[in-house]
Design a protein around this motif. Structure first.
Motif, PDB file in Angstrom:
ATOM      1  N   CYS B  22       0.006 -36.550  38.785  1.00  0.00           N
ATOM      2  CA  CYS B  22       1.264 -36.339  38.444  1.00  0.00           C
ATOM      3  C   CYS B  22       1.732 -34.769  38.610  1.00  0.00           C
ATOM      4  O   CYS B  22       1.048 -33.976  38.058  1.00  0.00           O
ATOM      5  N   PRO B  23       2.654 -34.707  39.284  1.00  0.00           N
ATOM      6  CA  PRO B  23       3.084 -33.200  39.587  1.00  0.00           C
ATOM      7  C   PRO B  23       3.754 -32.731  38.590  1.00  0.00           C
ATOM      8  O   PRO B  23       3.719 -31.213  38.721  1.00  0.00           O
ATOM      9  N   VAL B  24       4.207 -33.335  37.555  1.00  0.00           N
ATOM     10  CA  VAL B  24       4.863 -32.588  36.416  1.00  0.00           C
ATOM     11  C   VAL B  24       3.917 -32.760  34.873  1.00  0.00           C
ATOM     12  O   VAL B  24       4.335 -32.370  34.025  1.00  0.00           O
ATOM     13  N   CYS B  50       9.719 -36.957  33.748  1.00  0.00           N
ATOM     14  CA  CYS B  50       9.150 -37.943  34.915  1.00  0.00           C
ATOM     15  C   CYS B  50      10.269 -37.816  36.103  1.00  0.00           C
ATOM     16  O   CYS B  50      11.434 -37.932  35.827  1.00  0.00           O
ATOM     17  N   ILE B  51       9.753 -37.622  37.447  1.00  0.00           N
ATOM     18  CA  ILE B  51      10.820 -37.582  38.332  1.00  0.00           C
ATOM     19  C   ILE B  51      10.544 -38.823  39.070  1.00  0.00           C
ATOM     20  O   ILE B  51      11.115 -38.740  40.579  1.00  0.00           O
ATOM     21  N   CYS B  53       8.241 -40.099  41.081  1.00  0.00           N
ATOM     22  CA  CYS B  53       7.641 -39.764  42.328  1.00  0.00           C
ATOM     23  C   CYS B  53       6.744 -40.908  42.765  1.00  0.00           C
ATOM     24  O   CYS B  53       6.612 -40.833  43.874  1.00  0.00           O
ATOM     25  N   THR B  54       6.627 -41.712  41.901  1.00  0.00           N
ATOM     26  CA  THR B  54       5.360 -42.710  42.017  1.00  0.00           C
ATOM     27  C   THR B  54       4.017 -42.471  42.586  1.00  0.00           C
ATOM     28  O   THR B  54       3.202 -43.078  42.726  1.00  0.00           O
ATOM     29  N   CYS B  56       1.648 -41.268  40.453  1.00  0.00           N
ATOM     30  CA  CYS B  56       0.530 -41.948  39.450  1.00  0.00           C
ATOM     31  C   CYS B  56       0.289 -43.235  40.017  1.00  0.00           C
ATOM     32  O   CYS B  56      -0.844 -43.833  40.003  1.00  0.00           O
TER      33      CYS B  56
HETATM   34  S1  SF4 Z   1       6.273 -41.045  38.513  1.00  0.00           S
HETATM   35 FE1  SF4 Z   1       4.181 -40.737  37.639  1.00  0.00          FE
HETATM   36  S2  SF4 Z   1       3.411 -39.129  38.736  1.00  0.00           S
HETATM   37 FE2  SF4 Z   1       5.644 -39.201  39.119  1.00  0.00          FE
HETATM   38  S3  SF4 Z   1       6.485 -37.819  37.476  1.00  0.00           S
HETATM   39 FE3  SF4 Z   1       6.378 -39.717  36.686  1.00  0.00          FE
HETATM   40  S4  SF4 Z   1       4.437 -40.118  35.550  1.00  0.00           S
HETATM   41 FE4  SF4 Z   1       4.571 -38.235  37.131  1.00  0.00          FE
END
Ligand code: SF4
Ligand SMILES: Cc1ncc(C[n+]2csc(CCOP(=O)(O)OP(=O)(O)O)c2C)c(N)n1
Ligand SMILES: Cc1ncc(C[n+]2csc(CCOP(=O)(O)OP(=O)(O)O)c2C)c(N)n1
Ligand code: SF4
Ligand code: SF4
Ligand code: SF4
Ligand code: SF4
Ligand code: SF4
Ligand SMILES: [Mg+2]
Ligand SMILES: [Mg+2]
Lengths: 350, 72, 180, 246, 350, 246, 72, 180
Positions: B22-24, B50-51, B53-54, B56
């Motif tokens: 997870c980038p954040v 959460c952005i 971004c998938t 995870c």
């Molecule tokens: S999609 Fe998953 S990896 Fe991306 S920001 Fe949200 S929790 Fe973190």
């Protein structure tokens, strides 16, 4: 159709195609080369012919093709059969119909290339792992070989089990007049086949792994029940000549024909003998053999080996009648005369 | 909040690959509980960041994670 | 009928297997039981070749002739040397005279030495020597006629090469006609 | 809210039997997603091999056959030859494909079988307890190289993609990895292309995926990913080794 | 030396090294992995350890090392043994000493990984091609396994023949106190070895090919004469508990220990039983078993299979005493109670 | 008069069982001459494989072992590992090495076994009557490709030297031929170098020799040599594919 | 004559590879006779032209030929 | 003596196999017959682990305990659930109290629930929970003394890591001392 003169190997191949074999995977080895060569030439376009990289690959291609619903077959000879044992065990474990033609030669090891019957145990007792059984049919000539390969496909499909047609180098190499049954062998539905077709409504899986021992035991018991059925229904043999003879020969395959000559010769000398010829080596005709042997002075088991089927003969007889053995090996074949002498010896210098 | 992650918690094996991906940095293992298969499951402690971004879900070996994106 | 146990033997390229097959076809067409068994495998490489043909009324017992050969075609000396000890007393032996020079003096059966190579050379086609041999051999088997032999040649070899077939038949007839 | 990531229909609901963090799970998902996206699930046959992924016949949501150790390409050949119109793929480990099954993989490529091979290279025999594989890195400790792989006695690790690329019959060979989201996405593209090629009858393809075995390597799942990236990928360079399909 | 607690697989490996094994070639497979792992760690530097690419390669490496004079060994489990059959037949054909440890599991096919005895036929009847025999030793625990692997090297060298130590997953996986014989096993001269040393004055060739059938038959006869000698001299078995019991169990390997518990339980119920345990499965103690069975109401053969050794038991008895069978399969193991009930059933509801 | 060419002591007096004009005989002689010239006969072990050359254990004038079909490299491994100081070589055909024995040859190279492999590529299975080999040329007629090798069903011929050269553990790989006196002399130099390398513990070497099977090809012995030069050598380019020993 | 070739005639299989290899064309098969193994053996019909190049022996698959060079 | 049929079971990483081995070593050192048989194979992956230890006077009959377990160490709930049906009536069960919450109310044998995780936590070394369990289990086997237990720990684990050994022994003693 009239008879044609054909080599056993080619006749077997043609009969297999006539019986609907649509997938053949083989590897060259003497004395069965003409079989794979015939297949390479005459397997119909819609069918599959692959010269595999090895016997091991060939049996595993058979496993795949059979799992996908084909009438699949491979053929080989002695050391090649040894290499197929794991694959045969897999076919048996996954309950796949597969036909394996074994054109046997002398062993052990590289041995020789002439006809022999030292692979009786190899065919009937496996050598693959686990409790499994392979139906084994033993023809005595080219005509019967073609009939048995047809029957092999029928039995394989019916019981979802591998079937070995155990021929020897003589049957593979010789030519005899033969009439091949060209009637289509009815297809047997294979709803279990893993042929990439989910339109049937569910996934099919072909597998022999059961990590849970309770399930694996159940699987073994189910297989055993199937084998019991096979033993009940599929025993086949020939009892020829005078059933009330004083001596009974037991022989299978090519040598059984030499025995017939010996029986004629014995008759000329006033000795009455008959022949018991198992046509199925598994299931072995234990009861029929025991019954046929009653009242005989002895049974003489004649094999082109140092003695393998003799154990099944003894298992049949349970000590009720003495069993003797006469064998040649390594590509040497007995003559009627030798069998006559063996009988006379056991009769006590008559 | 641009995204939302949902955990099929009882399939989680607590490997924490999602956490690292997870980038954040809003994922963690929940050490206070053990799921049906015996692991500390992963969870999101700050969904607002959460952005979607998938990352995870891309790294989860056990298909535990569903990701949704806020439609704008 | 008395069982025919015929061996046809010679060098690899001499066509001895074909001779045996022709006889087997003849027997089959007469509804007799017959088997044809070749030597096989790498020992044939550049070496010798032979086949065993057994003909019987109802059933062939052993397709392998261990002893009691009734008819032998020996296309070269090694062939004769190898099979002579396995012949019946009243065997008929047809030899390729130019290549089979030594026949034991105490040989008691019938001997029919013919120079098949010469016949072939006369026909300007060395390949047909075996057809001449087939003719000579066939003549020793009274149950088969000259016409049977020609039919068999046409049946077995006819399709491939018609002009050769004619030569084949010619050679056959010369072999058949030849007095030893 | 739009769902941008959810479990593919290409997988059944059976939970994976893999160790926590094992990237076999990721690779399964990629394969399954590709099959779903290319609409191949209904007419595919998966060939499971013997290794940790032996039970994959329970995971891929299509027909499946469990093959003997190393023989998956032969089994796939048998299936494909009788059903040339179906999609057939094998899923094999490095013990399975690069050791016992060397002949079968090489010869399937040689024949140009129109199948897809997913080759999971985790540099170890996971299933049987972490023994050395032909792809085990120099000095890597395994249960049969307890003092580290000694290349003077066992040779340098074999490079299967490089080897397979020399085979004229092979169409498409690429090596990818599962070390981070980016590389996983790249891996998926490669796998998808391989299936696409099969659909188009272009012939044999193999995607080698560098994968982790954190248990066998004695690392945490995340450290194992770093090991893929730093150690494995530097011995086994990523990239396209052959592409006759373009 | 005092006893140490050791896993069967490791104890076997250590005992093999102690017996002079200087060349090991193996491939991982459960449940024998600890054996190859031990070898990888402890094979002395002068010896050879190779993790082969497959079981097939492993047995052929054994063939090469044995041909070159080494005390060579391989180990595997059920499907792996199937793959070795051709190689074993070659070893037998070329008369090479080779030790093969088989730690068997459930089958057929991939089967399962738990202990089973479905590989009795695989070990005793071969599956490789031709007429050959492999000596088969069956230990009942870790201590005996170490003794038998030692004996296996002795027999292999003495008879120039492959020897299988047939253990099951229990023996491979369990720990028991064990004392390993560390005395050097005397070397047996191998003047026939093909070890690249022409200073001996002539070439040595190791080979199993005999293109001439007369020679191959002679070879088969010579092998048969060797097997006769082995059958005469090397039969081994244990007859325990009251020899005059009314019932006799026959069992080998781990299950024979469970039988002992059943015998105790039966005694408590007033039923007198004894145990006949073959320690050599080939040569099988046919005569001793027949003799021991005389006067018994019946013999109960107990196996972790659907019934394989039972055929040898029946071959022994020749119908003189009824033979019954009790088996579990697929990794399931019988309890003493089940055997007690089986005996009571056959005794007719006592 | 000086004798400038005579039969080497490296061969026994047994006549070869090969067909007239078969270049197996030439290759045997080259190997034997190299062993004699390097003074290795007294401490070498030849591993004969299954193929026309199966009886080579009767021809090389040193110790010999007859191996199962395809397994010669495994047998050689067994010998070499217990006698590392001896010279061990295999002599294998293309059916033996490039088909059934694919795994064994690849893995022996992978382990870097210090052995020498003489690989006789005659594009056919001579021994069993001329069936297709993995090296059979496109459209070549054999008894199992009666209408000529159809590459759409059987793939394009495999190139073993190219494939083996990718294996890190392999030291020296060269392809030579026996088409004329010059190429035969070159072939000998390659074979000699391979044995020299083994002597110097440099590791695995394989010399692929393009050889004739006039019987299987249906050509005269001399035409068969032309076929080697014109057809085979153009599909299988001669040359050094790897040399880590220099 | 710079060279001399000797044939171990009874090993010759009449393949004629030596015949084709000889740069000065002095070898041939003797079709007038058959040797012990059944072939027309090779022979040299004009030894005076032999240059002892060893080509014939190099190509002979059956080690039939020995070559000597005239010492000058 | 009455046969001891002891099962030690729990999660993969809980060290239950070691507990079984320690008991086996103790038995061996007392010249008793003993066998130790682990569960094995891939089903252990991240899952459960267990071992069977059988101790007898002269000879161990079956190394596998199908039923009649006399001593059970259950380090987690699944372990108890799995093996309870296979216990003897008078079984002694030692449980890891914090992870084994449900014991059937009709259970008739002896139950010794102790929080081994707590003991380990108190010692600041989670790894030693199994040593505490070993202590508690050993106390239920009167033929072995506390000193025997310590000796076994030193013999089996001592060499590897001395400081850990001290902790191990401490945990063992705490388990041994603990009243349920
Ligand atoms: S999609 Fe998953 S990896 Fe991306 S920001 Fe949200 S929790 Fe973190
Ligand atoms: C013939 C045979 N040999 C050996 C085995 C045991 N075995 C099972 S899996 C495996 C190796 C698995 O390693 P790999 O292919 O790398 O897969 P991974 O577990 O690493 O994913 C082995 C040797 C077997 N089942 N069958
Ligand atoms: C296991 C096994 N399979 C098959 C054979 C039959 N066989 C003998 S030689 C051979 C192929 C030989 O071809 P190659 O290796 O190219 O040698 P060549 O004869 O061309 O020199 C085969 C398939 C065998 N002996 N053993
Ligand atoms: S990656 Fe998946 S299995 Fe691992 S911790 Fe995250 S959600 Fe759980
Ligand atoms: S052992 Fe390794 S490869 Fe197998 S499931 Fe566990 S982590 Fe994955
Ligand atoms: S068959 Fe071919 S390879 Fe074999 S000996 Fe004859 S020519 Fe040579
Ligand atoms: S040595 Fe040269 S010149 Fe003399 S015969 Fe031979 S090839 Fe001809
Ligand atoms: S090359 Fe040798 S075998 Fe061939 S013809 Fe010349 S001398 Fe005779
Ligand atoms: Mg792996
Ligand atoms: Mg070849």
């Amino acid at each position: 159709m009239s008879k044609v003169l054909m080599k056993g190997n080619e006749a077997i191949a043609q009969a297999a195609i006539a019986a609907g074999c649509n997938a053949f995977f083989g590897y060259p080895i003497t004395p069965q080369n003409e079989l794979i060569e015939y297949m390479s030439k005459y397997m119909p376009d819609k069918g599959a012919f692959v010269q595999a990289e090895s016997e091991l690959a060939a049996i595993n291609m058979v496993y795949g093709a059979a799992a996908a619903g084909a009438r699949a077959m491979t053929s080989s000879s002695s050391p090649g059969l040894a290499l197929k044992q794991e694959g045969i065990s897999y076919c048996a474990g996954a309950e796949l119909p597969a036909v394996i033609v074994s054109v046997s030669r002398g062993g052990p090891g590289l041995g020789g290339i002439l006809p022999a019957q030292g692979d009786y145990n190899q065919a009937t007792r496996g050598g693959g792992n686990g409790d499994y059984k392979v139906i084994v049919l033993a023809p005595n000539g080219v005509q019967e070989a073609t009939e048995m390969v047809r029957k092999a496909f029928y039995l394989a499909d019916t019981y979802r089990n591998p079937v070995i047609v155990l021929a020897d180098g003589v049957i593979g190499q010789m030519m005899e007049p033969v009439e091949i049954n060209t009637e289509a062998l009815p297809l047997i539905a294979k709803p279990w086949a893993s042929d990439g077709n989910l339109s049937r409504g569910h996934r099919n899986v072909v597998n022999s792994l059961f990590l849970n021992p309770v399930e694996l035991e159940k699987h073994n018991q189910d297989l055993r029940a199937k084998y019991d059925l096979i033993e009940e229904k599929e025993v086949d043999y020939e009892l020829s000549h005078d059933e009330n003879a004083e001596v009974m020969f037991v022989a299978y395959g090519t040598p059984s024909r030499i025995v017939k000559a010996a029986i004629e010769n014995l008759k000329a000398e006033g000795i009455n003998a008959c022949l018991f010829r198992p046509k199925t080596l598994y299931p072995f005709p234990y009861e029929a053999l025991k019954k046929a042997a009653q009242g005989k002075k002895f049974v003489l088991c004649a094999e082109l080996s140092m003695g393998q089927m003799i154990q099944d003969v003894r298992l049949s007889l349970e000590g009720s009648v003495p069993a003797h053995f006469y064998g040649r090996a390594g590509g040497m074949v007995f003559e009627p005369k030798e069998l006559v002498n063996a009988v006379k010896d056991h009769l006590g210098g008559r | 909040m641009r995204g939302e992650v949902l955990f099929n918690t009882d399939r989680c094996k607590g490997c924490s690959l999602c956490v690292h991906a997870c980038p954040v940095h809003i994922l963690a293992l929940d050490t206070t509980r053990v799921n049906a298969v015996g692991y500390n499951p992963a969870y999101c402690f700050d969904m607002s960041k959460c952005i979607a971004c998938t990352n995870c879900a891309t790294m989860c070996p056990d298909t535990v994670i569903t990701v949704k994106r806020l439609d704008i | 009928m008395k069982t025919i146990k015929c061996v046809s033997a010679g060098f690899g390229g001499q066509g001895v297997l074909t001779v045996g097959q022709l006889i087997a076809i003849l027997a089959m067409d007469k509804d007799l039981a017959v088997s044809w068994m070749p030597s096989y495998g790498p020992e044939m490489r550049g070496g010798t070749a032979n086949c065993h043909v057994v003909i019987d009324a109802k059933e062939v017992s052993s397709p392998l002739i261990a002893e009691g050969i009734t008819h032998l075609l020996a296309m070269n000396q090694p062939a004769l040397d190898k099979f002579l000890p396995r012949c019946a007393e009243d065997v008929v032996i047809v030899t390729n005279a130019s290549l089979v020079k030594n026949v034991p003096s105490d040989f008691k059966g019938s001997l029919i030495p013919i120079d098949f190579n010469q016949i072939a050379q006369d026909l300007n086609e060395l390949k047909v020597a075996n057809m001449a041999a087939f003719g000579a051999l066939l003549r020793t088997m009274p149950m088969f006629s000259r016409e049977d032999g020609i039919e068999a040649i046409i049946k077995k070899l006819g399709k491939k090469n018609e002009s050769l077939t004619e030569l084949n038949i010619k050679a056959f007839e010369m072999g058949y006609a030849k007095e030893a | 809210m739009t769902v941008v990531f959810k479990k593919t229909k290409g997988l059944t609901d059976a939970p994976f039997s893999y160790c926590p963090g094992c990237t076999h799970g990721i690779i399964h998902r990629l394969v399954a997603e590709c099959l779903e996206e290319l609409d191949l699930l209904d007419h595919s046959v998966a060939i499971a091999s013997v290794g940790c992924s032996v039970m994959s016949y329970e995971y891929f949501n299509c027909d499946a056959i469990q093959a003997a150790h190393g023989r998956a390409p032969a089994v796939a050949t048998g299936v494909k030859r009788v059903h040339p119109e179906k999609i057939v793929f094998t899923y094999q480990g490095d013990g399975d494909l690069a050791s016992i099954g060397t002949a079968e993989i090489v010869q399937a490529a040689h024949r140009g079988e129109n199948i897809t091979v997913i080759f999971v290279n985790n540099a170890i025999y996971g299933m049987t307890g972490g023994q050395m594989a032909p792809t085990t890195l120099p000095n890597q400790v395994t249960t049969t190289s307890p003092r580290g792989r000694d290349v003077s006695k066992t040779g340098e690790p074999i490079k299967m993609s490089e080897l397979m690329a020399t085979i004229p019959g092979a169409t498409y060979i690429e090596r990818v990895m599962t070390a981070d989201p980016l590389s996983v996405r790249k891996a998926k593209r490669a796998i998808k292309k391989a299936f696409q090629y099969q659909k188009e009858n272009k012939g044999f393809s193999m995607i080698e995926v560098l994968s982790s075995c954190n248990i066998g390597w004695g690392l945490s799942p995340n450290d194992a990913l770093q090991y893929i990236k730093n150690e494995m990928a530097s011995y086994f360079p990523l990239g396209v080794y052959k592409d006759k399909g373009v």
